[in-house]
Design a protein around this motif. Sequence first.
Motif, mmCIF file in Angstrom:
data_model
loop_
_atom_site.group_PDB
_atom_site.id
_atom_site.type_symbol
_atom_site.label_atom_id
_atom_site.label_comp_id
_atom_site.label_asym_id
_atom_site.label_seq_id
_atom_site.Cartn_x
_atom_site.Cartn_y
_atom_site.Cartn_z
ATOM 1 N N TYR A 74 2.274 2.944 -3.239
ATOM 2 C CA TYR A 74 0.938 3.772 -3.740
ATOM 3 C C TYR A 74 0.638 5.031 -3.023
ATOM 4 O O TYR A 74 0.355 6.194 -3.711
ATOM 5 C CB TYR A 74 -0.170 2.966 -4.200
ATOM 6 C CG TYR A 74 0.106 1.926 -5.193
ATOM 7 C CD1 TYR A 74 0.497 1.998 -6.668
ATOM 8 C CD2 TYR A 74 0.490 0.625 -4.816
ATOM 9 C CE1 TYR A 74 0.508 0.919 -7.609
ATOM 10 C CE2 TYR A 74 0.792 -0.432 -5.545
ATOM 11 C CZ TYR A 74 0.798 -0.229 -6.898
ATOM 12 O OH TYR A 74 1.395 -1.154 -7.539
ATOM 13 N N TYR A 75 0.480 4.942 -1.802
ATOM 14 C CA TYR A 75 0.246 6.027 -1.013
ATOM 15 C C TYR A 75 1.330 6.342 -0.057
ATOM 16 O O TYR A 75 2.070 5.691 0.307
ATOM 17 C CB TYR A 75 -0.812 5.661 -0.147
ATOM 18 C CG TYR A 75 -2.183 5.475 -0.969
ATOM 19 C CD1 TYR A 75 -3.089 6.270 -1.519
ATOM 20 C CD2 TYR A 75 -2.656 3.942 -1.417
ATOM 21 C CE1 TYR A 75 -4.054 5.817 -2.193
ATOM 22 C CE2 TYR A 75 -3.539 3.580 -1.872
ATOM 23 C CZ TYR A 75 -4.430 4.924 -2.554
ATOM 24 O OH TYR A 75 -5.533 4.195 -3.441
ATOM 25 N N ASP A 76 1.454 7.753 0.297
ATOM 26 C CA ASP A 76 2.520 8.158 0.929
ATOM 27 C C ASP A 76 2.126 7.914 2.532
ATOM 28 O O ASP A 76 1.746 8.938 3.256
ATOM 29 C CB ASP A 76 2.962 9.366 0.590
ATOM 30 C CG ASP A 76 4.055 10.082 1.155
ATOM 31 O OD1 ASP A 76 4.915 9.218 1.868
ATOM 32 O OD2 ASP A 76 4.331 11.096 1.639
ATOM 33 N N LEU A 77 2.306 6.709 3.104
ATOM 34 C CA LEU A 77 2.069 6.291 4.406
ATOM 35 C C LEU A 77 3.193 5.783 5.200
ATOM 36 O O LEU A 77 4.297 5.337 4.350
ATOM 37 C CB LEU A 77 0.942 5.560 4.662
ATOM 38 C CG LEU A 77 -0.517 5.874 3.998
ATOM 39 C CD1 LEU A 77 -1.291 4.820 3.795
ATOM 40 C CD2 LEU A 77 -1.045 6.917 4.683
ATOM 41 N N ILE A 80 0.906 -1.138 -0.189
ATOM 42 C CA ILE A 80 0.018 0.151 -0.142
ATOM 43 C C ILE A 80 0.707 1.388 -0.154
ATOM 44 O O ILE A 80 0.610 2.204 -0.742
ATOM 45 C CB ILE A 80 -1.106 0.027 1.112
ATOM 46 C CG1 ILE A 80 -1.869 -0.989 0.952
ATOM 47 C CG2 ILE A 80 -1.585 1.197 1.418
ATOM 48 C CD1 ILE A 80 -2.660 -1.378 2.293
ATOM 49 N N THR A 81 2.150 1.192 0.835
ATOM 50 C CA THR A 81 2.562 2.366 0.920
ATOM 51 C C THR A 81 3.672 2.607 -0.568
ATOM 52 O O THR A 81 4.185 3.908 -0.774
ATOM 53 C CB THR A 81 3.979 2.237 1.900
ATOM 54 O OG1 THR A 81 4.848 1.184 1.692
ATOM 55 C CG2 THR A 81 3.199 2.189 3.284
ATOM 56 N N LEU A 83 1.437 1.757 9.230
ATOM 57 C CA LEU A 83 0.276 0.913 8.641
ATOM 58 C C LEU A 83 0.293 -0.359 8.806
ATOM 59 O O LEU A 83 -0.978 -0.938 8.987
ATOM 60 C CB LEU A 83 0.552 1.167 7.010
ATOM 61 C CG LEU A 83 -0.576 0.776 6.147
ATOM 62 C CD1 LEU A 83 -1.826 1.259 6.351
ATOM 63 C CD2 LEU A 83 0.110 1.003 4.882
#
Lengths: 279, 261
Positions: free
Chosen positions: A245-248, A242-243, A253
């Motif tokens: 694609y998304y800046d987390l 997920i990280t 997370l």
Amino acid sequence: MILTDPLVQRMLLVGLLVGVTAPIVGTYLVQRRMALMGDGIGHVALAGVAAGWLAGSAAGLAERDALAIPGAVIFAIGGAVIVERMRSHGSAADVGMAILFYGGIATGVLLIGAAGGSNANLLGYLFGSISTVSWTDVWLTVALAALIIGVGIGLRRSLFAVTHDQEFARSTGLPVGMLNIVVAILAAVTITVAMRVVGVLLVSALMILPVAIAQLTTHSFNRTMLIAMAVGGAITVAGISITLYYDLQPGALIVVLGVAAYIAVSAMASLRRSRGARR
Amino acid sequence: MADAPDTRTPLVASGVRVVLGGNEILHGVGLTVRAGEAVAVMGGNGSGKSTLVRALVGALPTSAGEIRVFGGERDAAAYDRIGYVPQRVTAAAGVAADAREVVVSGLLGRGRLLAPRRAKQRAVAALSDLGIGWLAHRNVATLSGGQQQRVLIARALVRDPDLLILDEPMSGVDVPSQEALAHALEERKARGGAIVIVLHELGALAPLIDRAVVLEDGYVTHVGEPPAALGTHALPGHDHLHAHEDPPAPTAGPIDMGVPT
């Protein structure tokens, strides 16, 4: 394709190894009701990171953090063995552990400053820094994961016997003291490996959460461990993916995914139980 | 696990002293058990009976005295011949385990860190011998007190021990489990096994017991015929002639062994 990026490959590989191995020791710690031990050892490991850093810069190494992980391993093992000694002697273990843990994190912060490290460096260890893994890190992780799997699963009958009923284990002649130290050392090694992915502050979560989820689904110790390993691998890989694609923040997370999975599985389990009870 | 007939005495303990937390709990206790003999260790709460059996199996260190198992020091061979049934702890462990997994741990020992071949089948067979083979895959924490007790006995018997040491196996145990237990012990005894059993009162096991050793405040006060009246002053909650539910779970964990009873 993003999977051909070597950094992504390294991140996913390290994440998978850590996710699968952390719950092995986690199962023994939960069995012994020492779920928070991982947290404490992580604090001590931080002092080891800083000591390694200090040694690295004193020796004038090009990569100042080259000795950070070896330092963490040594400190974590030392801390884990001390905790085990306190536990088996049953002497004021609670307060003793608190002193050890806070001493560890405070020493770590002081040393890393003295070694010329920055807050950013420190944050990397506190919250994990999977996006900077090198191939050296990967091979080190592979080696330590192999050790954890080999010992943690190979000796599972003995380690179960000792963590389930220590008095009976002693009566059979099993080397109880030695096996307790094995658990402590495995915990220390696991924590140092997992530190890279989720950081010191969340390391315990990766060891315990998958076990907590697995416990909701089975009554067997062996299956609890196997399911926990699968869950650990799944949430770690999912979190890292997920990280991409998304800046987390990956470590946080992964842990939040684990908590969400726990809530979902326990809701399903209680739903099933209440249905069974109505019948 | 005996190969040749063994003429050595299964258990000879003499002058055993145990200190726990700075207090001497046992002040020089002796106990001899011969092959084919069943000896009851009796006494009130705090008399030191549990401490004695824990010392006998090596779960507690002794500060003085000698414990000889089959004539020798406690080496690997001697450990292999002991089957220990600790007091049942009702507090659940952190992770569930099924009955078969618990019984398999009885097949381990000094120098045997891995389960032997056919360990699972042997564990199920041991459970079946006690009439609870059908519980092999059940979580031990959810079993009744009597069923849990039978699991612990299966864990000891799966070792095929020549010396069986049991700590209060009848407390909180239903009648069918008491019968299964008495039957298993008779069989063991008939095959020349030696038995040490801590009891509050003789109850259903009276026909089995050859001798009683009575402890009071860490001293042996009586050796010989089992005292028939002793059971009557057992504390409330320990009337084992009828089945009763599990006592409330103690707060201690399953590996807690700090506090003497």
